[in-house]
Write a protein that holds these residues in place. Structure first.
Motif, mmCIF file in Angstrom:
data_model
loop_
_atom_site.group_PDB
_atom_site.id
_atom_site.type_symbol
_atom_site.label_atom_id
_atom_site.label_comp_id
_atom_site.label_asym_id
_atom_site.label_seq_id
_atom_site.Cartn_x
_atom_site.Cartn_y
_atom_site.Cartn_z
ATOM 1 N N ASP A 26 0.828 -1.208 0.000
ATOM 2 C CA ASP A 26 0.000 0.000 0.000
ATOM 3 C C ASP A 26 0.863 1.259 0.000
ATOM 4 O OD1 ASP A 26 -2.178 -1.723 0.143
ATOM 5 O OD2 ASP A 26 -2.613 -1.284 2.257
ATOM 6 N N ALA A 27 1.923 1.251 0.807
ATOM 7 C CA ALA A 27 2.815 2.415 0.882
ATOM 8 C C ALA A 27 3.477 2.676 -0.467
ATOM 9 C CB ALA A 27 3.873 2.197 1.964
ATOM 10 N N GLU A 28 3.924 1.621 -1.137
ATOM 11 C CA GLU A 28 4.565 1.789 -2.440
ATOM 12 C C GLU A 28 3.602 2.411 -3.446
ATOM 13 O OE1 GLU A 28 6.723 -0.638 -6.070
ATOM 14 O OE2 GLU A 28 6.066 -1.761 -4.305
ATOM 15 N N VAL A 29 2.395 1.899 -3.514
ATOM 16 C CA VAL A 29 1.402 2.433 -4.450
ATOM 17 C C VAL A 29 1.131 3.907 -4.144
ATOM 18 C CG1 VAL A 29 -1.020 2.299 -5.152
ATOM 19 C CG2 VAL A 29 0.329 0.209 -4.951
ATOM 20 N N LEU A 30 0.946 4.230 -2.887
ATOM 21 C CA LEU A 30 0.666 5.607 -2.492
ATOM 22 C C LEU A 30 1.823 6.537 -2.840
ATOM 23 C CD1 LEU A 30 -1.065 7.728 -1.090
ATOM 24 C CD2 LEU A 30 -0.049 6.999 1.076
ATOM 25 N N VAL A 31 3.038 6.150 -2.476
ATOM 26 C CA VAL A 31 4.198 7.005 -2.727
ATOM 27 C C VAL A 31 4.415 7.193 -4.221
ATOM 28 C CG1 VAL A 31 6.691 7.234 -2.425
ATOM 29 C CG2 VAL A 31 5.286 6.480 -0.507
ATOM 30 N N ARG A 32 4.181 6.161 -5.013
ATOM 31 C CA ARG A 32 4.347 6.283 -6.473
ATOM 32 C C ARG A 32 3.371 7.289 -7.097
ATOM 33 N NH1 ARG A 32 8.269 3.333 -8.449
ATOM 34 N NH2 ARG A 32 8.789 1.344 -7.483
ATOM 35 N N ASN A 33 2.293 7.615 -6.390
ATOM 36 C CA ASN A 33 1.396 8.666 -6.868
ATOM 37 C C ASN A 33 2.067 10.042 -6.840
ATOM 38 O OD1 ASN A 33 -0.971 7.194 -7.468
ATOM 39 N ND2 ASN A 33 -1.486 7.114 -5.300
ATOM 40 N N PHE A 34 3.094 10.186 -6.013
ATOM 41 C CA PHE A 34 3.734 11.480 -5.816
ATOM 42 C C PHE A 34 5.195 11.531 -6.254
ATOM 43 C CE2 PHE A 34 0.326 11.246 -2.668
ATOM 44 C CZ PHE A 34 -0.325 12.445 -2.890
ATOM 45 N N VAL A 35 5.868 10.390 -6.247
ATOM 46 C CA VAL A 35 7.304 10.328 -6.564
ATOM 47 C C VAL A 35 7.530 9.162 -7.513
ATOM 48 C CG1 VAL A 35 9.618 10.045 -5.597
ATOM 49 C CG2 VAL A 35 7.862 11.224 -4.270
ATOM 50 N N SER A 36 8.227 9.424 -8.613
ATOM 51 C CA SER A 36 8.425 8.346 -9.585
ATOM 52 C C SER A 36 9.668 7.506 -9.294
ATOM 53 C CB SER A 36 8.505 8.912 -10.997
ATOM 54 O OG SER A 36 9.557 9.847 -11.083
ATOM 55 N N ASP A 37 10.670 8.085 -8.665
ATOM 56 C CA ASP A 37 11.918 7.364 -8.420
ATOM 57 C C ASP A 37 11.976 6.911 -6.961
ATOM 58 O OD1 ASP A 37 14.402 6.256 -8.814
ATOM 59 O OD2 ASP A 37 15.474 8.155 -8.572
ATOM 60 N N ILE A 38 11.641 5.643 -6.755
ATOM 61 C CA ILE A 38 11.608 5.070 -5.407
ATOM 62 C C ILE A 38 12.545 3.876 -5.362
ATOM 63 C CG2 ILE A 38 10.165 3.901 -3.702
ATOM 64 C CD1 ILE A 38 7.771 5.339 -4.971
ATOM 65 N N ARG A 39 13.280 3.761 -4.275
ATOM 66 C CA ARG A 39 14.126 2.580 -4.076
ATOM 67 C C ARG A 39 13.474 1.719 -2.997
ATOM 68 N NH1 ARG A 39 19.980 1.775 -1.537
ATOM 69 N NH2 ARG A 39 18.876 2.772 0.135
ATOM 70 N N LEU A 40 13.237 0.459 -3.333
ATOM 71 C CA LEU A 40 12.667 -0.495 -2.380
ATOM 72 C C LEU A 40 13.786 -1.340 -1.798
ATOM 73 C CD1 LEU A 40 9.597 -1.685 -4.473
ATOM 74 C CD2 LEU A 40 9.608 -0.010 -2.624
ATOM 75 N N VAL A 41 13.801 -1.487 -0.483
ATOM 76 C CA VAL A 41 14.826 -2.292 0.192
ATOM 77 C C VAL A 41 14.118 -3.341 1.035
ATOM 78 C CG1 VAL A 41 16.728 -2.276 1.843
ATOM 79 C CG2 VAL A 41 16.441 -0.352 0.256
ATOM 80 N N ASP A 42 14.337 -4.609 0.707
ATOM 81 C CA ASP A 42 13.771 -5.714 1.485
ATOM 82 C C ASP A 42 14.654 -5.924 2.707
ATOM 83 O OD1 ASP A 42 12.985 -8.177 2.573
ATOM 84 O OD2 ASP A 42 12.415 -8.963 0.612
ATOM 85 N N ILE A 43 14.117 -5.625 3.878
ATOM 86 C CA ILE A 43 14.938 -5.683 5.094
ATOM 87 C C ILE A 43 15.412 -7.093 5.410
ATOM 88 C CG2 ILE A 43 13.851 -3.629 6.071
ATOM 89 C CD1 ILE A 43 12.450 -5.575 8.100
#
Length: 94
Positions: A26-43
């Motif tokens: 959900d956070a990824e989908v929401l943030v992508r509405n506002f920022v196109s360049d996101i780095r995902l890190v699997d903890i």
């Protein structure tokens, strides 16, 4: 821009996540509405991140600062991104 679209912000965003986390998705989908360049890190791929964030995911870091842990509020996200955009010096401010 149509009325349902969101402005895009230029920010360095990292989302600390893990597989099977619906709040992370959900956070990824929401943030992508506002920022196109996101780095995902699997903890789960880094033991020190598991120790640091274990049950707090998703963790959203914006321009090097942790801004959200767990559920991300769309209104607060937009406010943080606007504040970050206004704090970046432009050529006119140099």
């Amino acid at each position: 821009m149509n009325p349902t679209s969101h402005p895009q912000y230029d920010a360095a965003v990292v989302i600390y996540t893990r597989q099977g986390c619906h709040l992370c998705d959900d956070a990824e989908v929401l943030v992508r509405n506002f920022v196109s360049d996101i780095r995902l890190v699997d903890i789960d791929h880094e033991p020190e991140l598991v120790q640091k964030f274990n049950t707090c995911v998703p963790v959203v870091e914006i321009n090097g600062k942790v801004r959200f842990r767990g559920k991300v509020s769309p209104m607060l996200l937009k406010r943080v991104l606007e504040a970050e955009a206004n704090s970046i010096p432009t050529d006119a401010n140099l």
